[in-house]
Design a protein around this motif. Structure first.
Motif, mmCIF file in Angstrom:
data_model
loop_
_atom_site.group_PDB
_atom_site.id
_atom_site.type_symbol
_atom_site.label_atom_id
_atom_site.label_comp_id
_atom_site.label_asym_id
_atom_site.label_seq_id
_atom_site.Cartn_x
_atom_site.Cartn_y
_atom_site.Cartn_z
ATOM 1 N N MET A 69 0.752 -1.183 0.104
ATOM 2 C CA MET A 69 -0.035 0.083 0.040
ATOM 3 C C MET A 69 0.921 1.404 -0.136
ATOM 4 O O MET A 69 1.957 1.348 0.700
ATOM 5 C CB MET A 69 -0.888 0.083 1.181
ATOM 6 C CG MET A 69 -1.958 1.120 1.256
ATOM 7 S SD MET A 69 -3.278 0.843 2.385
ATOM 8 C CE MET A 69 -2.614 0.224 3.831
ATOM 9 N N SER A 70 0.712 2.308 -0.884
ATOM 10 C CA SER A 70 1.418 3.427 -1.059
ATOM 11 C C SER A 70 1.155 4.279 0.144
ATOM 12 O O SER A 70 -0.054 4.243 0.932
ATOM 13 C CB SER A 70 1.106 4.348 -2.211
ATOM 14 O OG SER A 70 -0.261 4.847 -2.190
ATOM 15 N N PHE A 71 1.832 5.112 0.538
ATOM 16 C CA PHE A 71 1.630 6.134 1.716
ATOM 17 C C PHE A 71 0.275 6.828 1.702
ATOM 18 O O PHE A 71 -0.428 7.066 2.376
ATOM 19 C CB PHE A 71 3.000 7.224 1.784
ATOM 20 C CG PHE A 71 2.588 8.282 2.676
ATOM 21 C CD1 PHE A 71 2.819 8.052 4.079
ATOM 22 C CD2 PHE A 71 2.095 9.359 2.385
ATOM 23 C CE1 PHE A 71 2.604 8.972 5.110
ATOM 24 C CE2 PHE A 71 2.117 10.511 3.365
ATOM 25 C CZ PHE A 71 2.198 10.127 4.658
ATOM 26 N N GLY A 72 0.098 7.404 0.165
ATOM 27 C CA GLY A 72 -1.387 8.297 -0.210
ATOM 28 C C GLY A 72 -2.479 7.312 0.189
ATOM 29 O O GLY A 72 -3.252 7.992 0.752
ATOM 30 N N THR A 73 -2.257 6.155 -0.242
ATOM 31 C CA THR A 73 -3.693 5.203 0.143
ATOM 32 C C THR A 73 -3.672 4.978 1.401
ATOM 33 O O THR A 73 -4.819 5.052 1.982
ATOM 34 C CB THR A 73 -3.376 3.927 -0.594
ATOM 35 O OG1 THR A 73 -3.281 4.058 -2.239
ATOM 36 C CG2 THR A 73 -4.548 3.072 -0.398
#
Length: 182
Positions: A69-73
Motif C-alpha cells: 500500500m502506498s503512503f497516499g492510500t
C-alpha cells in the motif's frame, strides 16, 4: 477477479466500527461513573484503542490490496476512517450532553476547570493570585467547549489533528513492493 475498493470505500466499515466502539466506551464510562469521561486515563485508553483499531483495519486493507500500500492510500484510508468515526462520536456526544443528560456538560466543565487549576499549581502558578476575571474567562472557555457550537468547533479542530495522525498512520501502514525497484 474481484474489484479492489478505493481507500474511501474501504474506510467506511472500519470508521463505523471504530465510531461505534468509541461511542460504546463513552456510554459505558458514563453509566459507570460520569466523572470518568473527564479523566486523562480514559482519554489515553480511547486514543490507544483508536490507534490499534486503525492499524488493525489498515493492515487488513493492505492485505486485501495484495500486501502493499502506498503512503497516499494509507493516509486516505486512515483519514477517512477517523473522520467517519469522529462524526459518529460527535453525534453520540451531542445526544449525551444535550438530550440524555444536559447537566453532564456542566459537571465535566467544572471537573476540567479544577484540573486546569491543579495543573497551574503544579507549574508554580497560584490560582488564588490570579485575576478573578481571568479565572472566570477560563471557566467560561471550559464550559463553552461542551456547547453545541463548542463541540462542532472542536470537531473542526479535530480534523486537523486527524490529518496529522493520518500522516503518522500512513507512514506506519505503507509498504512498498521492493520487487518493482529494478
Amino acid at each position: 477477479m474481484e474489484e479492489q475498493q478505493s481507500p474511501f470505500q474501504a474506510a467506511i466499515k472500519p470508521g463505523l466500527t471504530i465510531g461505534l466502539v468509541s461511542l460504546a466506551l463513552t456510554f459505558i464510562a458514563y453509566f459507570i461513573d460520569s466523572s470518568l469521561l473527564g479523566s486523562a486515563w480514559f482519554g489515553l485508553v480511547a486514543l490507544v484503542m483508536f490507534f490499534v483499531l486503525i492499524i488493525y483495519f489498515g493492515t487488513q486493507y493492505r492485505t486485501e490490496l495484495g500486501g502493499f500500500m502506498s503512503f497516499g492510500t494509507a493516509f486516505n484510508f486512515s483519514f477517512v476512517t477517523m473522520v467517519i468515526s469522529g462524526l459518529i462520536s460527535l453525534i453520540g456526544q451531542l445526544l449525551l450532553f444535550h438530550v440524555i443528560d444536559p447537566s453532564l456538560a456542566g459537571v465535566l466543565a467544572d471537573q476540567a476547570f479544577e484540573t486546569s487549576l491543579s495543573m497551574m499549581e503544579k507549574f508554580g502558578q497560584d490560582p488564588d493570585a490570579m485575576d478573578p476575571a481571568m479565572l472566570e474567562e477560563i471557566r467560561k472557555s471550559t464550559a463553552g467547549s461542551f456547547t453545541l457550537a463548542g463541540q462542532i468547533k472542536s470537531f473542526g479542530v479535530g480534523l486537523i489533528v486527524y490529518a496529522i495522525i493520518a500522516l503518522i498512520l500512513g507512514a506506519i501502514l505503507k509498504k512498498r513492493d521492493k520487487s518493482l525497484d529494478y
